[in-house]
Design an enzyme around this catalytic site. Structure first.
Site, PDB file in Angstrom:
ATOM      1  N   CYS A 151      36.415  39.341  33.733  1.00 58.36           N
ATOM      2  CA  CYS A 151      37.169  39.871  32.597  1.00 58.36           C
ATOM      3  C   CYS A 151      37.852  38.706  31.906  1.00 58.36           C
ATOM      4  O   CYS A 151      38.288  37.757  32.561  1.00 58.36           O
ATOM      5  CB  CYS A 151      38.208  40.865  33.108  1.00 58.36           C
ATOM      6  SG  CYS A 151      39.326  41.455  31.828  1.00 58.36           S
ATOM      7  N   CYS A 156      51.443  28.823  23.021  1.00 62.49           N
ATOM      8  CA  CYS A 156      50.757  29.743  22.099  1.00 62.49           C
ATOM      9  C   CYS A 156      51.499  29.834  20.762  1.00 62.49           C
ATOM     10  O   CYS A 156      52.732  29.949  20.733  1.00 62.49           O
ATOM     11  CB  CYS A 156      50.646  31.123  22.745  1.00 62.49           C
ATOM     12  SG  CYS A 156      49.709  32.278  21.733  1.00 62.49           S
ATOM     13  N   ARG A 206      45.456  50.872  35.106  1.00 60.73           N
ATOM     14  CA  ARG A 206      45.957  49.756  35.932  1.00 60.73           C
ATOM     15  C   ARG A 206      47.481  49.681  35.904  1.00 60.73           C
ATOM     16  O   ARG A 206      48.087  49.588  34.832  1.00 60.73           O
ATOM     17  CB  ARG A 206      45.346  48.431  35.434  1.00 60.73           C
ATOM     18  CG  ARG A 206      45.699  47.231  36.315  1.00 60.73           C
ATOM     19  CD  ARG A 206      44.800  46.036  36.025  1.00 60.73           C
ATOM     20  NE  ARG A 206      43.402  46.426  36.090  1.00 60.73           N
ATOM     21  CZ  ARG A 206      42.556  46.399  35.069  1.00 60.73           C
ATOM     22  NH1 ARG A 206      42.944  45.964  33.894  1.00 60.73           N
ATOM     23  NH2 ARG A 206      41.312  46.795  35.218  1.00 60.73           N
ATOM     24  N   CYS A 246      56.656  37.544  25.328  1.00 63.33           N
ATOM     25  CA  CYS A 246      55.760  36.635  26.042  1.00 63.33           C
ATOM     26  C   CYS A 246      56.353  35.263  26.353  1.00 63.33           C
ATOM     27  O   CYS A 246      56.757  34.519  25.457  1.00 63.33           O
ATOM     28  CB  CYS A 246      54.467  36.456  25.252  1.00 63.33           C
ATOM     29  SG  CYS A 246      53.250  35.506  26.218  1.00 63.33           S
ATOM     30  N   CYS A 279      39.182  46.819  27.812  1.00 61.26           N
ATOM     31  CA  CYS A 279      40.409  46.967  28.597  1.00 61.26           C
ATOM     32  C   CYS A 279      41.551  46.860  27.598  1.00 61.26           C
ATOM     33  O   CYS A 279      41.739  45.811  26.990  1.00 61.26           O
ATOM     34  CB  CYS A 279      40.477  45.853  29.645  1.00 61.26           C
ATOM     35  SG  CYS A 279      42.059  45.761  30.499  1.00 61.26           S
ATOM     36  N   CYS A 332      40.034  38.174  36.462  1.00 58.59           N
ATOM     37  CA  CYS A 332      40.414  38.166  35.049  1.00 58.59           C
ATOM     38  C   CYS A 332      40.967  36.797  34.671  1.00 58.59           C
ATOM     39  O   CYS A 332      41.834  36.266  35.365  1.00 58.59           O
ATOM     40  CB  CYS A 332      41.504  39.195  34.788  1.00 58.59           C
ATOM     41  SG  CYS A 332      41.054  40.825  35.349  1.00 58.59           S
ATOM     42  N   CYS A 383      54.757  36.985  19.922  1.00 56.54           N
ATOM     43  CA  CYS A 383      54.912  38.200  20.738  1.00 56.54           C
ATOM     44  C   CYS A 383      56.247  38.114  21.487  1.00 56.54           C
ATOM     45  O   CYS A 383      56.446  37.202  22.314  1.00 56.54           O
ATOM     46  CB  CYS A 383      53.750  38.337  21.713  1.00 56.54           C
ATOM     47  SG  CYS A 383      52.130  38.103  20.923  1.00 56.54           S
TER      48      CYS A 383
END
Ligand code: SAM
Ligand code: DTB
Ligand code: SF4
Length: 332
Positions: free
Chosen positions: A142, A66, A274, A73, A202, A110, A70
């Protein structure tokens, strides 16, 4: 009446607010723990069965590589975490995993992609096929694919996408020390596109990244300022992955997760809260305390996206010992 029926909101008396101040949120958060849990539990039981838990299955359909930065991550290409970039999985592979998840008791499937944003083209078309396939299996679908345009959100909706995950992650103030390659306002814009397309939202965040308690409370305030509230609020405990800038953060006591979850429950009474990443770092008792405090959804299965999660057998044993029942999926 099913709580996903819009009429539920019309007949149920509970006050739903979007104008909490940071001071009010902080006062709730800092309540003596057992009083906080009591209050959150009372709010929880007004809208939900006490022992129902939503079982969500998570699959990384496009892993690693990616371009974003972040700091938490493991999938960011710029950190050396041992996560290799892989191409988008085939629809058959994804649907085989969804079928297995359904057999294991999942009601929501998801799909996560390590993308900065969705790009129109064959890859997005394939994700739309995956969504259709997951819905055909009778599961809620999701997606979490990064930033979306309003048109892409509409196409996901048309394919049957039930929910879209896009986290604010932390407070507006702390955000810049965690992510620099996209802004808080861009995140809010994606959430708006999702909401306007009629997909349920979400959105949640992470604790343990070095943020202050006020930052945590401000994240919850920002989520609760959304009108309507997000239907799901994932609360993640940072999974500290070697190679990421946050790998050496001190661990956060599980009680801080309990406070975060209880406060989320009180501010957003009808949301599914969650208990997401970080369960491997928590005792079973702490996880149950989170459920007492209003968490009513978990990811189950041995893996989150790239990191571990408690195994299926131990989760099932925990839920059974506590007499928890899986939630049945919404139909539309
Ligand atoms: N790339 C997309 C995006 O960022 O929206 C979707 C996938 S991304 C991995 C989804 C969420 O996972 C992030 O927003 C973050 O809240 C959470 N996450 C990622 N790594 C994490 C970690 N190490 N610990 C806890 N949560 C994490
Ligand atoms: C969310 O809030 N947590 C999930 C889901 N949304 C996509 C992801 C957690 C990822 C944890 C790190 C990993 O396994 O790579
Ligand atoms: Fe990429 Fe999402 Fe990870 Fe950020 S959280 S680096 S956008 S996969």
């Amino acid at each position: 009446m099913d709580r996903r029926d819009p009429l539920w909101y019309a007949v149920a008396p509970m006050e739903i607010r979007h104008d909490w101040s940071l001071a009010e949120v902080r006062a709730i958060h800092d309540t003596p723990l057992l009083e906080l849990v009591d209050r959150a539990r009372a709010v929880h039981r007004e809208s939900f069965a006490a022992s129902e838990v939503q079982l969500c299955s998570l699959l990384s359909v496009k892993t690693g590589g990616c371009p974003e930065d972040c700091a938490y991550c493991p999938q960011a290409a710029r950190y050396h975490t041992g996560v290799e970039a892989e191409p988008l999985l085939s629809t058959e592979t994804v649907l085989a995993a969804a079928r297995k998840a359904r057999e294991a008791g999942a009601t929501r499937f998801c799909m996560g992609a390590a993308w900065r944003e969705v790009k129109d083209g064959t890859q997005f078309d394939r994700v739309l096929d995956m969504v259709r396939g997951v819905r055909n299996l009778g599961l809620e679908a999701c997606c979490t694919l990064g930033m979306l345009t309003p048109d892409q959100a509409r196409r996901l909706k048309q394919a049957g996408c039930t929910a879209y995950n896009h986290n604010l992650d932390t407070s507006r103030e702390a955000y810049g020390s965690i992510i620099t390659t996209r802004t808080y306002d861009e995140r809010l814009r994606t959430l708006r596109a999702v909401r306007e397309a009629g997909i349920t939202v979400c959105s949640g965040g992470i604790i343990g990244m070095g943020e202050s308690i006020d930052d945590r409370c401000d994240l919850l305030r920002e989520l609760a300022a959304q009108d309507p509230h997000p239907e799901s609020v994932p609360v993640n405990l940072l999974v500290r992955v070697a190679g990421t800038p946050l790998s050496e953060r001190p661990p956060v006591p599980a009680m801080e997760m309990v406070r975060m979850i209880a406060t989320a429950r009180i501010l957003m009474p009808r949301a599914m809260v969650r208990l997401s990443a970080g369960r491997l770092q928590m005792s079973e008792e702490a996880q149950l305390l989170c459920m007492m405090a209003g968490a009513n959804s978990i990811f189950f299965g041995d893996k989150l996206l790239t990191t571990g999660n408690p195994g299926y057998a131990s989760d099932m044993a925990l839920l059974e010992a506590a007499g928890m029942r899986p939630l049945v999926p919404a139909r539309d």
